[in-house]
Design a protein around this motif. Sequence first.
Motif, PDB file in Angstrom:
ATOM      1  N   PHE A  67      51.476  44.621  53.722  1.00  0.00           N
ATOM      2  CA  PHE A  67      52.940  44.648  53.785  1.00  0.00           C
ATOM      3  C   PHE A  67      53.433  44.808  55.228  1.00  0.00           C
ATOM      4  N   ALA A  68      52.818  45.718  55.981  1.00  0.00           N
ATOM      5  CA  ALA A  68      53.297  45.984  57.336  1.00  0.00           C
ATOM      6  C   ALA A  68      53.097  44.775  58.248  1.00  0.00           C
ATOM      7  N   ALA A  69      51.940  44.126  58.148  1.00  0.00           N
ATOM      8  CA  ALA A  69      51.682  42.968  59.007  1.00  0.00           C
ATOM      9  C   ALA A  69      52.612  41.824  58.663  1.00  0.00           C
ATOM     10  N   THR A  70      52.835  41.577  57.378  1.00  0.00           N
ATOM     11  CA  THR A  70      53.711  40.483  56.975  1.00  0.00           C
ATOM     12  C   THR A  70      55.154  40.755  57.379  1.00  0.00           C
ATOM     13  N   ALA A  71      55.626  41.960  57.092  1.00  0.00           N
ATOM     14  CA  ALA A  71      57.004  42.303  57.451  1.00  0.00           C
ATOM     15  C   ALA A  71      57.201  42.283  58.964  1.00  0.00           C
ATOM     16  N   GLY A  72      56.230  42.803  59.699  1.00  0.00           N
ATOM     17  CA  GLY A  72      56.342  42.817  61.159  1.00  0.00           C
ATOM     18  C   GLY A  72      56.356  41.416  61.744  1.00  0.00           C
ATOM     19  N   ALA A  73      55.439  40.553  61.291  1.00  0.00           N
ATOM     20  CA  ALA A  73      55.385  39.191  61.823  1.00  0.00           C
ATOM     21  C   ALA A  73      56.649  38.412  61.469  1.00  0.00           C
ATOM     22  N   LEU A  74      57.133  38.582  60.243  1.00  0.00           N
ATOM     23  CA  LEU A  74      58.350  37.876  59.831  1.00  0.00           C
ATOM     24  C   LEU A  74      59.569  38.378  60.599  1.00  0.00           C
ATOM     25  N   ALA A  75      59.643  39.685  60.826  1.00  0.00           N
ATOM     26  CA  ALA A  75      60.780  40.244  61.559  1.00  0.00           C
ATOM     27  C   ALA A  75      60.808  39.735  63.002  1.00  0.00           C
ATOM     28  N   ARG A 206      58.722  30.188  52.383  1.00  0.00           N
ATOM     29  CA  ARG A 206      58.330  31.263  51.466  1.00  0.00           C
ATOM     30  C   ARG A 206      56.822  31.238  51.206  1.00  0.00           C
ATOM     31  N   LEU A 207      56.262  30.070  50.920  1.00  0.00           N
ATOM     32  CA  LEU A 207      54.826  30.000  50.640  1.00  0.00           C
ATOM     33  C   LEU A 207      53.981  30.385  51.865  1.00  0.00           C
ATOM     34  N   PRO A 208      54.302  29.909  53.076  1.00  0.00           N
ATOM     35  CA  PRO A 208      53.563  30.414  54.237  1.00  0.00           C
ATOM     36  C   PRO A 208      53.635  31.930  54.395  1.00  0.00           C
ATOM     37  N   VAL A 209      54.780  32.524  54.083  1.00  0.00           N
ATOM     38  CA  VAL A 209      54.889  33.990  54.158  1.00  0.00           C
ATOM     39  C   VAL A 209      53.966  34.633  53.125  1.00  0.00           C
ATOM     40  N   TYR A 210      53.919  34.061  51.923  1.00  0.00           N
ATOM     41  CA  TYR A 210      53.012  34.577  50.906  1.00  0.00           C
ATOM     42  C   TYR A 210      51.558  34.456  51.362  1.00  0.00           C
ATOM     43  N   VAL A 211      51.242  33.365  52.055  1.00  0.00           N
ATOM     44  CA  VAL A 211      49.884  33.189  52.578  1.00  0.00           C
ATOM     45  C   VAL A 211      49.550  34.307  53.564  1.00  0.00           C
ATOM     46  N   VAL A 212      50.489  34.628  54.438  1.00  0.00           N
ATOM     47  CA  VAL A 212      50.273  35.707  55.404  1.00  0.00           C
ATOM     48  C   VAL A 212      50.055  37.033  54.684  1.00  0.00           C
ATOM     49  N   LEU A 213      50.840  37.297  53.637  1.00  0.00           N
ATOM     50  CA  LEU A 213      50.692  38.535  52.884  1.00  0.00           C
ATOM     51  C   LEU A 213      49.331  38.602  52.197  1.00  0.00           C
ATOM     52  N   ALA A 214      48.932  37.522  51.532  1.00  0.00           N
ATOM     53  CA  ALA A 214      47.639  37.503  50.846  1.00  0.00           C
ATOM     54  C   ALA A 214      46.494  37.657  51.839  1.00  0.00           C
ATOM     55  N   TYR A 215      46.588  36.980  52.967  1.00  0.00           N
ATOM     56  CA  TYR A 215      45.525  37.069  53.964  1.00  0.00           C
ATOM     57  C   TYR A 215      45.446  38.465  54.571  1.00  0.00           C
ATOM     58  N   SER A 216      46.587  39.027  54.943  1.00  0.00           N
ATOM     59  CA  SER A 216      46.594  40.329  55.603  1.00  0.00           C
ATOM     60  C   SER A 216      46.075  41.430  54.693  1.00  0.00           C
ATOM     61  N   ALA A 217      46.307  41.317  53.395  1.00  0.00           N
ATOM     62  CA  ALA A 217      45.860  42.349  52.452  1.00  0.00           C
ATOM     63  C   ALA A 217      44.384  42.233  52.116  1.00  0.00           C
ATOM     64  N   SER A 218      43.746  41.102  52.463  1.00  0.00           N
ATOM     65  CA  SER A 218      42.354  40.901  52.052  1.00  0.00           C
ATOM     66  C   SER A 218      41.464  40.386  53.168  1.00  0.00           C
ATOM     67  N   VAL A 219      41.905  40.474  54.419  1.00  0.00           N
ATOM     68  CA  VAL A 219      41.120  39.939  55.535  1.00  0.00           C
ATOM     69  C   VAL A 219      39.839  40.748  55.719  1.00  0.00           C
ATOM     70  N   VAL A 220      38.789  40.077  56.159  1.00  0.00           N
ATOM     71  CA  VAL A 220      37.497  40.735  56.329  1.00  0.00           C
ATOM     72  C   VAL A 220      37.116  40.852  57.800  1.00  0.00           C
ATOM     73  N   ASP A 221      37.071  39.728  58.530  1.00  0.00           N
ATOM     74  CA  ASP A 221      36.551  39.772  59.899  1.00  0.00           C
ATOM     75  C   ASP A 221      37.413  40.621  60.825  1.00  0.00           C
ATOM     76  N   VAL A 222      38.734  40.457  60.767  1.00  0.00           N
ATOM     77  CA  VAL A 222      39.613  41.262  61.620  1.00  0.00           C
ATOM     78  C   VAL A 222      39.518  42.734  61.233  1.00  0.00           C
TER      79      VAL A 222
END
Length: 561
Positions: A67-75, A206-222
């Motif tokens: 949530f924080a990464a998505t909201a921050g990047a979108l803001a 909207r869909l790209p934002v959802y992609v960012v949210l899904a990725y940020s909540a489940s990222v592995v390498d970073v």
Amino acid sequence: MPRLALPALTVALLILPVGLGLFFTLAPALGFSPTEASPGLSLAAFGDLLAWPGLPEATRLSLSTGFAATAGALAITALIAAGWEGTRAFALLQRLLSPLLSVPHAAAAFGLAFLLAPSGWLARLLSPWLTGWTRPPDWLILQDSAGLALTAGLIAKEVPFLLLMLIAARSQTRATSLARVATTLGYPRTTGWLLAAFPALYAQIRLPVYVVLAYSASVVDVAMILGPNTPPTLAVQITRWMSAPDLTLRPLASAAALWQLALVLASLAVWRLAEALAARIGRARAMSGHRGRVVERPLRALGLTLATATALAVLAGLAALALWSVAGFWAFPEAWPDTLSLKTWMRHGPMMAPTALTTLLIAATAALTALALATGCLEAEARHGLRIGPFGRLILYLPLLIPQIAFLPGLQILMLSLGLGEGLAPVIAAHLTFVIPYTFLALSGPYHAVEPRFFTAAASLGASPSARLWRLRLPLLLTPLLTAFAVGFAVSVGQYLPTLLLGGGRVSTLTTEAVALTSGGDRRAIGAYGLAQTLAALLPFALALALPRLIYGNRRGMRGG
């Protein structure tokens, strides 16, 4: 070949890996094994997951960073566009941020770690003259328990993506005219853009934002580089269980993967509710008539500062990678190493060369295949008067919306059950699933923007549809084709989890090797591999700029596509 054969194949490559992967992730979690006799339905794996002491904290980390990464990047994206679109500052920021889209996530994370660590380059530049430090402070900046470093790293990498999506969406809306109308009604630039233009643009991204949210909540390498370790994020822990030699941990990993999927889907649902709430607040704010002149300057300054800091942080991090890769002795708090040397490259070069060749082979194969499929789909649209609709866009984004860690373990289990060995072919196929969406998105706009009267004139002269494609459309689209290939190539270079799981540890790329070096702490080796990874991703973009100038040296109008 049937007229819609390539689109059907593309849809299958997007849906089948996700569907089969989810099924074979679900089966072990419920006690069914595809490789041996199973006692029947069992929820023991979920009981083991609930008994893991780190589950609450891992769940919190996954949700909070997402949530924080998505909201921050979108803001940041919204503020910089609202306050500075159409200005020289915005054009400069766009030129700074656009190349950062191709930088692999792992390389950007390593660069930020080298920059922000207690003994990082930033602390060295400020010490001792400003901080008074003669040794690194005992501060937990990286891998902090709150996931702040992980969130910052994700924001820095996702701002360029969302900004370019926002810029691309302008042509599909009346955002510019709506913002101009708001200005004529007396609204300041930023407030008027946010109230009038942003809702229309957000509907397109909207869909790209959802992609960012899904990725940020489940990222592995970073998360392995910047995130906490005790416990790690849920996705990192699942990867550890899946990679463990103890096969009895596979059901536990499958149950955790399903929990990760549930978290992402719940996050998307919560975000959708937040969209509705934000829309109501925005409408009430617009109906109130307040112009918001008091906050105009602070908002513009904040947007410019955050966007500039994002770009400079990633660029400085990449510079730190390059510097560490050639650094000799470098004691804290010296801002510059005592000597510069190529010893690191000479020591790791013989091992890096075959890994780099494997990386280039996988990326080139996946990107070329994705480019052919995307071109076939777009040509089918052009010939038959079709356009991708909302359901088609959802299918296109499906592999990006479903967490990799939720279905890739299932694909690994499926391969093992079929007796298929790990190797390059499964890795390339897995990469292709993630490369196709980005390649299609990069090519679709330019493909449909070509003047249709060219093809009408060619048809009137007797040119067949195939001739119009090969002799007219593709030469006109040389630069967009090369750019789409470069985007797909960079996406493939940055893939970590598909290579790790589908390669079974037998396929090494620059990304997997760089992340594996995290536990060793050898900054010089990490710098060399991170820089090599970045250069591999940037190479096709350089070719996309150079080749049109060489091929169309005497036809300037053909160079832009």
